[in-house]
Each structure stands twice: as C-alpha cells, then as structure tokens.
Design a protein around this motif. Structure first.
Motif, PDB file in Angstrom:
ATOM      1  N   VAL A  32       0.854  -1.179   0.000  1.00 36.38           N
ATOM      2  CA  VAL A  32       0.000   0.000   0.000  1.00 36.38           C
ATOM      3  C   VAL A  32       0.894   1.233   0.000  1.00 36.38           C
ATOM      4  O   VAL A  32       1.915   1.277   0.684  1.00 36.38           O
ATOM      5  CB  VAL A  32      -0.971  -0.001   1.205  1.00 36.38           C
ATOM      6  N   ASP A  33       0.526   2.232  -0.817  1.00 36.06           N
ATOM      7  CA  ASP A  33       1.235   3.509  -0.833  1.00 36.06           C
ATOM      8  C   ASP A  33       0.564   4.446   0.161  1.00 36.06           C
ATOM      9  O   ASP A  33      -0.663   4.420   0.324  1.00 36.06           O
ATOM     10  CB  ASP A  33       1.198   4.146  -2.224  1.00 36.06           C
ATOM     11  N   TYR A  34       1.340   5.262   0.827  1.00 37.73           N
ATOM     12  CA  TYR A  34       0.770   6.235   1.761  1.00 37.73           C
ATOM     13  C   TYR A  34       1.544   7.541   1.640  1.00 37.73           C
ATOM     14  O   TYR A  34       2.727   7.556   1.302  1.00 37.73           O
ATOM     15  CB  TYR A  34       0.778   5.711   3.196  1.00 37.73           C
ATOM     16  N   PRO A  35       0.856   8.655   1.894  1.00 42.80           N
ATOM     17  CA  PRO A  35       1.526   9.970   1.764  1.00 42.80           C
ATOM     18  C   PRO A  35       2.525  10.192   2.890  1.00 42.80           C
ATOM     19  O   PRO A  35       2.399   9.625   3.971  1.00 42.80           O
ATOM     20  CB  PRO A  35       0.369  10.975   1.860  1.00 42.80           C
ATOM     21  N   PHE A  36       3.473  11.011   2.602  1.00 46.74           N
ATOM     22  CA  PHE A  36       4.522  11.345   3.556  1.00 46.74           C
ATOM     23  C   PHE A  36       4.580  12.865   3.590  1.00 46.74           C
ATOM     24  O   PHE A  36       5.085  13.485   2.661  1.00 46.74           O
ATOM     25  CB  PHE A  36       5.842  10.748   3.059  1.00 46.74           C
ATOM     26  N   GLU A  37       3.994  13.487   4.590  1.00 46.28           N
ATOM     27  CA  GLU A  37       3.890  14.944   4.650  1.00 46.28           C
ATOM     28  C   GLU A  37       5.196  15.581   5.093  1.00 46.28           C
ATOM     29  O   GLU A  37       5.713  15.244   6.157  1.00 46.28           O
ATOM     30  CB  GLU A  37       2.778  15.352   5.616  1.00 46.28           C
ATOM     31  N   PRO A  38       5.702  16.532   4.309  1.00 46.71           N
ATOM     32  CA  PRO A  38       6.906  17.239   4.744  1.00 46.71           C
ATOM     33  C   PRO A  38       6.590  18.140   5.936  1.00 46.71           C
ATOM     34  O   PRO A  38       5.493  18.702   6.022  1.00 46.71           O
ATOM     35  CB  PRO A  38       7.314  18.051   3.518  1.00 46.71           C
ATOM     36  N   ARG A  39       7.528  18.266   6.855  1.00 47.63           N
ATOM     37  CA  ARG A  39       7.382  19.116   8.039  1.00 47.63           C
ATOM     38  C   ARG A  39       8.705  19.815   8.303  1.00 47.63           C
ATOM     39  O   ARG A  39       9.764  19.273   8.019  1.00 47.63           O
ATOM     40  CB  ARG A  39       7.004  18.296   9.262  1.00 47.63           C
ATOM     41  N   VAL A  40       8.610  21.017   8.856  1.00 47.72           N
ATOM     42  CA  VAL A  40       9.806  21.796   9.165  1.00 47.72           C
ATOM     43  C   VAL A  40       9.661  22.454  10.530  1.00 47.72           C
ATOM     44  O   VAL A  40       8.563  22.552  11.075  1.00 47.72           O
ATOM     45  CB  VAL A  40      10.073  22.896   8.103  1.00 47.72           C
ATOM     46  N   ASP A  41      10.773  22.913  11.054  1.00 45.55           N
ATOM     47  CA  ASP A  41      10.789  23.765  12.245  1.00 45.55           C
ATOM     48  C   ASP A  41      11.582  25.008  11.875  1.00 45.55           C
ATOM     49  O   ASP A  41      12.806  25.015  11.930  1.00 45.55           O
ATOM     50  CB  ASP A  41      11.412  23.052  13.436  1.00 45.55           C
ATOM     51  N   MET A  42      10.870  26.045  11.459  1.00 44.11           N
ATOM     52  CA  MET A  42      11.517  27.312  11.096  1.00 44.11           C
ATOM     53  C   MET A  42      11.698  28.164  12.347  1.00 44.11           C
ATOM     54  O   MET A  42      10.832  28.198  13.214  1.00 44.11           O
ATOM     55  CB  MET A  42      10.666  28.088  10.089  1.00 44.11           C
ATOM     56  N   THR A  43      12.841  28.829  12.433  1.00 42.54           N
ATOM     57  CA  THR A  43      13.082  29.810  13.487  1.00 42.54           C
ATOM     58  C   THR A  43      13.569  31.086  12.823  1.00 42.54           C
ATOM     59  O   THR A  43      13.995  31.075  11.662  1.00 42.54           O
ATOM     60  CB  THR A  43      14.129  29.331  14.510  1.00 42.54           C
ATOM     61  N   VAL A  44      13.526  32.185  13.569  1.00 41.02           N
ATOM     62  CA  VAL A  44      14.011  33.452  13.046  1.00 41.02           C
ATOM     63  C   VAL A  44      14.806  34.147  14.141  1.00 41.02           C
ATOM     64  O   VAL A  44      14.495  34.040  15.324  1.00 41.02           O
ATOM     65  CB  VAL A  44      12.855  34.343  12.540  1.00 41.02           C
ATOM     66  N   SER A  45      15.866  34.821  13.724  1.00 42.11           N
ATOM     67  CA  SER A  45      16.622  35.658  14.654  1.00 42.11           C
ATOM     68  C   SER A  45      16.914  36.980  13.956  1.00 42.11           C
ATOM     69  O   SER A  45      17.020  37.048  12.741  1.00 42.11           O
ATOM     70  CB  SER A  45      17.916  34.974  15.096  1.00 42.11           C
TER      71      SER A  45
END
Length: 186
Positions: A32-45
């Motif tokens: 079975v194929d399943y989606p793989f959602e991209p995720r990030v942790d962006m920060t700013v300085s």
C-alpha cells in the motif's frame, strides 16, 4: 507521517506460515502507498547594534533557519518585519541582492506601531531552504531625531508554506538605543 520531503512511501507485507505451505505464494503479498507529509521547524533571529546614532544608517539582519532536525526542506519561506515609527526606510534585500517583495518606498518615514504600508517589510525567499540551512534578509533604515534617546524595538516573524512542527520560535525582537550622532567641527 512527518519528515522527508513529501515523497510517497510504500509498505510491503508478506504473510506466510511456517507450518502449512502456500501453493499460491503471490496471494500472500500486498503493498500500500501512503503519503509522507513534509514538516519543518523554522526559526528566526534578528540582529542589530545595541546602540545607534540618529541620522546614521541602522542595519537589521534577519535570519530564517530551517532547524537541522532531520525534517524536510522548507518551501514558501517569508519573513515579515514591522519597523518602529519615525525611521526613514532605505532598503530591504534578499540574499541574492534582489529587493524584498513588500516594503515602503525608499525615503518613506515609518508610522504607527501596527502593520501598515509605511512600516511593513515582507521578504519572500526564493526557492527552498534545506534542512539545517539559513537565508538572511538585510533591512536598512535611518533613525530620525524624533527617536533620540529612545530604545526602539523591531519585531520580525517567519512563516513557511510547509507544515510547521513548532510555532513558538517563529518571532524575534531586537532593541536599539538611539543616541546623538558624533559631530566633529573643523
């Protein structure tokens, strides 16, 4: 499922018995194929001098970081910067030297403490920001004499088109005390 860069994954299963032989072995296999959602942790300085003279250019460096945590490449990354009042806007540029997409006209004096056309800078970073990579926008303003002796506070936020895992680290502020300029009379 978080992580990766959003490419689909496949789960393969093979069922078999160690007691009873299967004459049609292929019927015991499935995938079975399943989606793989991209995720990030962006920060700013944001960085700027602790003190700056009025009438002299003041440079803010705004750094967007896709934290190095094994997550995905960030897409659609932008910073929004709300400039303090009574600054003369000079420029806002991306790492490649191109101007930021939304900014006051050069020479505009910023006004108000909430976002408006005279004090809002939005920089949309081109392309993507890889996991562990950074992009820096440069904003230059000139403090006016109305702010002499005051500490100005500049606020910025970062956002991405990719799902974020932590929104608590998406803003930063920096304070700068505005002093009298040095004058040298000959």
């Amino acid at each position: 499922i978080p992580g990766g860069n959003g490419t689909p994954r496949t789960n393969d299963v093979l069922a078999f018995s160690t007691v009873t032989p299967d004459p049609i072995r292929q019927s015991s296999r499935d995938s079975v194929d399943y989606p793989f959602e991209p995720r990030v942790d962006m920060t700013v300085s944001k960085s700027a001098p602790a003190e700056s003279a009025v009438g002299v250019d003041l440079t803010y460096q705004v750094t967007a970081v896709n934290e190095e945590n094994g997550l995905s490449t960030a897409q659609g990354v932008s910073i929004t910067d709300i400039l303090p009042p009574d600054l003369t806007f000079i420029s806002a540029t991306l790492p490649n030297g191109a101007p930021c997409g939304t900014a006051p006209a050069e020479g505009t004096v910023t006004a108000g403490a909430t976002a408006n056309a005279t004090n809002t800078v939005v920089c949309n970073f081109p392309g993507t920001i890889a996991n562990g990579a950074t992009q820096v926008a440069t904003i230059v303003v000139r403090p006016n004499f109305a702010n002499l002796g005051e500490t100005i506070i500049n606020q910025t936020t970062v956002a991405a088109g990719t799902i974020e895992t932590d929104l608590t680290n998406n803003d930063d502020t920096v304070e700068t005390l505005l002093t009298a300029p040095d004058v040298d009379l000959l």
